[in-house]
Design an enzyme around this catalytic site. Structure first.
Site, mmCIF file in Angstrom:
data_model
loop_
_atom_site.group_PDB
_atom_site.id
_atom_site.type_symbol
_atom_site.label_atom_id
_atom_site.label_comp_id
_atom_site.label_asym_id
_atom_site.label_seq_id
_atom_site.Cartn_x
_atom_site.Cartn_y
_atom_site.Cartn_z
ATOM 1 N N GLY A 146 0.729 -1.243 -0.104
ATOM 2 C CA GLY A 146 0.025 -0.049 0.077
ATOM 3 C C GLY A 146 0.953 1.202 0.003
ATOM 4 N N CYS A 147 0.217 2.467 -0.425
ATOM 5 C CA CYS A 147 1.047 3.596 -0.592
ATOM 6 C C CYS A 147 1.534 4.414 0.761
ATOM 7 C CB CYS A 147 0.310 4.783 -1.012
ATOM 8 S SG CYS A 147 -1.480 4.854 -0.606
ATOM 9 N N TYR A 148 0.377 4.135 1.899
ATOM 10 C CA TYR A 148 0.925 4.629 3.154
ATOM 11 C C TYR A 148 1.996 3.876 3.913
ATOM 12 C CZ TYR A 148 -3.131 7.902 3.229
ATOM 13 O OH TYR A 148 -4.069 8.902 2.919
ATOM 14 N N THR A 207 4.253 1.794 2.472
ATOM 15 C CA THR A 207 5.297 1.939 1.794
ATOM 16 C C THR A 207 6.331 2.923 2.484
ATOM 17 O OG1 THR A 207 4.767 1.152 -0.537
ATOM 18 C CG2 THR A 207 6.450 2.743 -0.307
ATOM 19 N N GLY A 211 4.278 4.248 -4.424
ATOM 20 C CA GLY A 211 3.316 3.869 -3.725
ATOM 21 C C GLY A 211 2.002 2.852 -4.206
#
Length: 307
Positions: free
Chosen positions: A115-117, A119, A292
């Site tokens: 996931g982006c967060y 990462t 992300g």
């Protein structure tokens, strides 16, 4: 013969970005369902099984279903949903997470895209946990802001279309106020934490970009901000896509623009410190759709194609 790649969900935000990144490549063959056949289940199943790599850009349940449709042993899978991110039978697709993670991705037929967060959070936390600078039971908090494309087509429409009945006019807003979020399991697992972090996500009125912050209080005599910077710098030395910003350069920075790396697949990490050295704010800067999401998926694809 060029490897055949099928993006299942190519018309979604992540799928479109992956396709754009690969549009000019001649070393792969992109398979696609014609617009008129998008609901043709048989054609979709055939493409999933005829691809060398299937990239799933689908909601969690749809991704799980897609995996069950793949009976071909030759089809490798990259899943961009949260469905398999903490499944021990899948390799976590953050290539820089450990020194050999890229090799694990290359050797795997099942890769779960991060996931982006997470990462950003894992990029900051894991090297410090490995170095013993952050305790497993430290009460970690993660504060973050993302571009609104992270919410997919629905949020993009809400943010960009004033005529939308669910239009969001706010320049910046918090969400996840019940302190539950789908990204918590992977932050805990790959951040090597004993408990879920306290996670406060938010969205800004910009399309792409992200800042993830992890503030840490250093106990007297336990370490210094320089130790934190050194651990991160050593971990990411030689990496092309992840940069640890020089401590002197970071000390001179007055503000960080969350859109600085928009449109790229890179990530910058910073260590900011209080004058007495007792507090540090660890910061990751990235594109929520680049490193992300879609950028990471293409990076994982290239690693998997090496085998």
């Amino acid at each position: 013969m060029a490897p055949r790649i099928f993006i299942d969900g190519e018309h979604g935000t992540t799928g479109l970005q992956i396709r754009q990144r690969m549009a000019g490549r001649r070393d792969v063959e992109l398979l696609s369902i014609p617009e008129a056949e998008r609901r043709n289940a048989a054609m979709r199943e055939d493409l999933l099984n005829s691809a060398d790599v299937a990239i799933l850009c689908l909601p969690d349940d749809a991704s799980r279903e897609a995996v069950t449709l793949i009976g071909s042993n030759k089809t490798k899978i990259i899943d961009t949903s949260t469905a398999h991110r903490t499944d021990p039978n899948w390799v976590y697709g953050f290539a820089e997470m450990d020194k050999r993670q890229g090799e694990r991705i290359a050797a795997s037929s099942r890769v779960a895209n991060p996931g982006c967060y997470p990462t950003g959070a894992i990029a900051l936390l894991r090297p410090l946990r490995a170095a013993g600078l952050v305790a497993e039971d430290y009460p970690v908090s993660v504060n973050a802001v993302s571009g609104y494309t992270g919410g997919g087509k629905q949020m993009i429409a809400q943010m960009e279309d004033a005529a939308n009945p669910d239009h969001i006019a706010a320049p910046h807003f918090l969400y996840g106020l019940d302190l539950r979020h789908k990204h918590l399991p992977e932050m805990r697992t790959y951040g090597m934490l004993a408990a879920d972090p306290l996670f406060a996500p938010s969205v800004g009125r910009f399309a792409q970009g992200m800042i993830v912050q992890v503030p840490i209080r250093i106990e007297d005599g336990k370490a210094t901000p320089a130790d934190f910077h050194a651990a991160l710098a050593e971990h990411y030395a030689g990496q092309d896509l992840v940069t640890v910003v020089d401590a002197k350069e970071a000390a001179a920075i007055k503000r960080i623009d969350p859109t600085e790396l928009a449109g790229t697949d890179r990530m910058k990490l910073f260590v900011f410190a209080s004058p007495d050295g007792h507090l540090v704010n660890l910061v990751a800067l990235l594109d929520n759709l680049g490193k992300g999401a879609s950028g990471a998926a293409v990076q994982n694809l290239d690693l998997m194609l090496k085998n």
